[in-house]
Design a protein around this motif. Structure first.
Motif, PDB file in Angstrom:
ATOM      1  N   ARG A   1       0.570  -2.264 -18.559  1.00 51.73           N
ATOM      2  CA  ARG A   1      -0.545  -1.305 -18.567  1.00 51.73           C
ATOM      3  C   ARG A   1      -1.064  -1.036 -17.159  1.00 51.73           C
ATOM      4  NH1 ARG A   1      -4.150  -2.998 -23.940  1.00 51.73           N
ATOM      5  NH2 ARG A   1      -2.438  -2.834 -25.435  1.00 51.73           N
ATOM      6  N   GLN A   2      -0.177  -1.166 -16.186  1.00 54.25           N
ATOM      7  CA  GLN A   2      -0.530  -0.860 -14.808  1.00 54.25           C
ATOM      8  C   GLN A   2       0.308   0.317 -14.329  1.00 54.25           C
ATOM      9  OE1 GLN A   2       0.172  -4.980 -13.385  1.00 54.25           O
ATOM     10  NE2 GLN A   2      -1.922  -4.935 -12.626  1.00 54.25           N
ATOM     11  N   ASN A   3      -0.179   0.974 -13.275  1.00 59.84           N
ATOM     12  CA  ASN A   3       0.484   2.168 -12.783  1.00 59.84           C
ATOM     13  C   ASN A   3       1.429   1.855 -11.632  1.00 59.84           C
ATOM     14  OD1 ASN A   3      -1.016   3.655 -14.624  1.00 59.84           O
ATOM     15  ND2 ASN A   3      -2.587   4.202 -13.142  1.00 59.84           N
ATOM     16  N   PHE A   4       2.423   2.700 -11.475  1.00 61.17           N
ATOM     17  CA  PHE A   4       3.309   2.634 -10.322  1.00 61.17           C
ATOM     18  C   PHE A   4       3.748   4.050  -9.977  1.00 61.17           C
ATOM     19  CE2 PHE A   4       6.122   2.467 -13.973  1.00 61.17           C
ATOM     20  CZ  PHE A   4       7.197   3.262 -13.616  1.00 61.17           C
ATOM     21  N   SER A   5       4.347   4.214  -8.826  1.00 61.66           N
ATOM     22  CA  SER A   5       4.760   5.539  -8.363  1.00 61.66           C
ATOM     23  C   SER A   5       6.194   5.506  -7.868  1.00 61.66           C
ATOM     24  CB  SER A   5       3.847   6.030  -7.229  1.00 61.66           C
ATOM     25  OG  SER A   5       2.518   6.176  -7.670  1.00 61.66           O
ATOM     26  N   PHE A   6       6.863   6.660  -7.999  1.00 62.71           N
ATOM     27  CA  PHE A   6       8.187   6.870  -7.432  1.00 62.71           C
ATOM     28  C   PHE A   6       8.080   7.944  -6.349  1.00 62.71           C
ATOM     29  CE2 PHE A   6      11.086   5.621 -11.258  1.00 62.71           C
ATOM     30  CZ  PHE A   6      10.937   4.291 -10.916  1.00 62.71           C
ATOM     31  N   PHE A   7       8.594   7.643  -5.153  1.00 61.54           N
ATOM     32  CA  PHE A   7       8.819   8.660  -4.140  1.00 61.54           C
ATOM     33  C   PHE A   7      10.289   9.055  -4.256  1.00 61.54           C
ATOM     34  CE2 PHE A   7       5.097   6.569  -2.423  1.00 61.54           C
ATOM     35  CZ  PHE A   7       4.402   7.571  -1.753  1.00 61.54           C
ATOM     36  N   VAL A   8      10.556  10.314  -4.537  1.00 66.54           N
ATOM     37  CA  VAL A   8      11.931  10.806  -4.609  1.00 66.54           C
ATOM     38  C   VAL A   8      12.189  11.640  -3.360  1.00 66.54           C
ATOM     39  CG1 VAL A   8      13.616  12.132  -5.927  1.00 66.54           C
ATOM     40  CG2 VAL A   8      11.820  10.861  -7.128  1.00 66.54           C
ATOM     41  N   CYS A   9      13.212  11.261  -2.580  1.00 64.22           N
ATOM     42  CA  CYS A   9      13.451  11.940  -1.312  1.00 64.22           C
ATOM     43  C   CYS A   9      14.942  12.023  -1.022  1.00 64.22           C
ATOM     44  CB  CYS A   9      12.737  11.212  -0.174  1.00 64.22           C
ATOM     45  SG  CYS A   9      13.335   9.510   0.093  1.00 64.22           S
ATOM     46  N   ASP A  10      15.293  12.794   0.014  1.00 63.23           N
ATOM     47  CA  ASP A  10      16.696  12.889   0.427  1.00 63.23           C
ATOM     48  C   ASP A  10      16.912  12.208   1.772  1.00 63.23           C
ATOM     49  OD1 ASP A  10      15.327  14.669   2.023  1.00 63.23           O
ATOM     50  OD2 ASP A  10      16.749  16.319   1.786  1.00 63.23           O
ATOM     51  N   HIS A  11      16.006  11.280   2.138  1.00 64.52           N
ATOM     52  CA  HIS A  11      16.192  10.518   3.365  1.00 64.52           C
ATOM     53  C   HIS A  11      17.449   9.646   3.250  1.00 64.52           C
ATOM     54  CE1 HIS A  11      11.952  11.585   3.479  1.00 64.52           C
ATOM     55  NE2 HIS A  11      11.958  11.340   4.783  1.00 64.52           N
TER      56      HIS A  11
END
Length: 238
Positions: A183-193
């Motif tokens: 029940r906690q949040n997380f994030s995805f950074f999607v990149c072309d690096h």
């Protein structure tokens, strides 16, 4: 929240003992207050330094042999000798742990990534597209990134939305999720690096895990424990 109010919560914040509502307030305050953020980073550095000394990593064989060889001819070594042996053992073990951790190269923009993450949390700034529908989120990013936008699917999490972000001078997707189990949040950074080395490293007290999907890289960061963050990234599919 004022700095005085935040000061009373920083210690349990670093130890992960705050209630979700209090942690959200502290996160919002840290995103705006460089002074309190510096205190948190200092406390985390001290905590992790102590944890490394007491860690369970096994040192390389040569280092372990050197530590075991620290013996003195007298059957009852003096306090000075015992202190010297202990000091040498700690130094050698610390060097071994540092060498092991150096095997995973650091991201050249790791600190910038965490800064963008803290300033872009939904409770700090509203998302630009709020939807659990991947197709709607992809439509929002279409034409805004130098790559065809994607939304990773995570079986154990629910998509909350996203916003456009810039990391190391290039536009990337920043996607927000809620983990169903913790029940906690997380994030995805999607990149072309171009990031050849994958795995997890710590920046400013937060874990960042990366994984390659063809020509794209997905970097995960959030409030969930480190082992769960790694599992989330392993389970993610495009």
């Amino acid at each position: 929240m004022t700095c005085q109010q935040a000061a009373e919560l920083l210690s349990p914040y670093v130890d992960g003992e705050l209630a979700p509502a209090d942690r959200t307030e502290v996160d919002a305050h840290l995103a705006e207050c460089a002074s309190c953020l510096a205190q948190v980073e200092s406390a985390r550095c001290l905590k992790h330094a102590i944890a490394r000394l007491a860690g369970s990593e096994e040192p390389p064989g040569a280092v372990r042999a050197r530590i075991e060889a620290l013996r003195f001819p007298r059957p009852a070594p003096s306090y000075r000798h015992r202190l010297l042996a202990l000091t040498l053992a700690v130094v050698l073990l610390t060097f071994a742990v540092y060498a092991i951790r150096r095997q995973t190269p650091a991201l050249p923009f790791g600190d910038e990534l965490i800064s963008d993450y803290l300033h872009s949390l939904p409770e700090v700034r509203p998302v630009e597209v709020a939807s659990s529908d991947p197709r709607e989120v992809i439509r929002f990013f279409s034409g805004k990134t130098p790559f065809a936008p994607v939304v990773p699917d995570v079986p154990s999490a629910r998509l909350l939305g996203g916003r456009l972000c810039t990391v190391a001078g290039r536009r990337v997707e920043l996607l927000f999720y809620s983990h169903g189990l913790s029940r906690q949040n997380f994030s995805f950074f999607v990149c072309d690096h171009s990031i050849e080395d994958t795995g997890c490293r710590e920046y400013r007290g937060r874990l960042v895990c990366s994984r390659r999907f063809g020509k794209l890289t997905v970097l995960a960061v959030g409030e969930v424990p480190g082992h769960i963050l790694e599992q989330i990234l392993r389970e993610a599919t495009l």
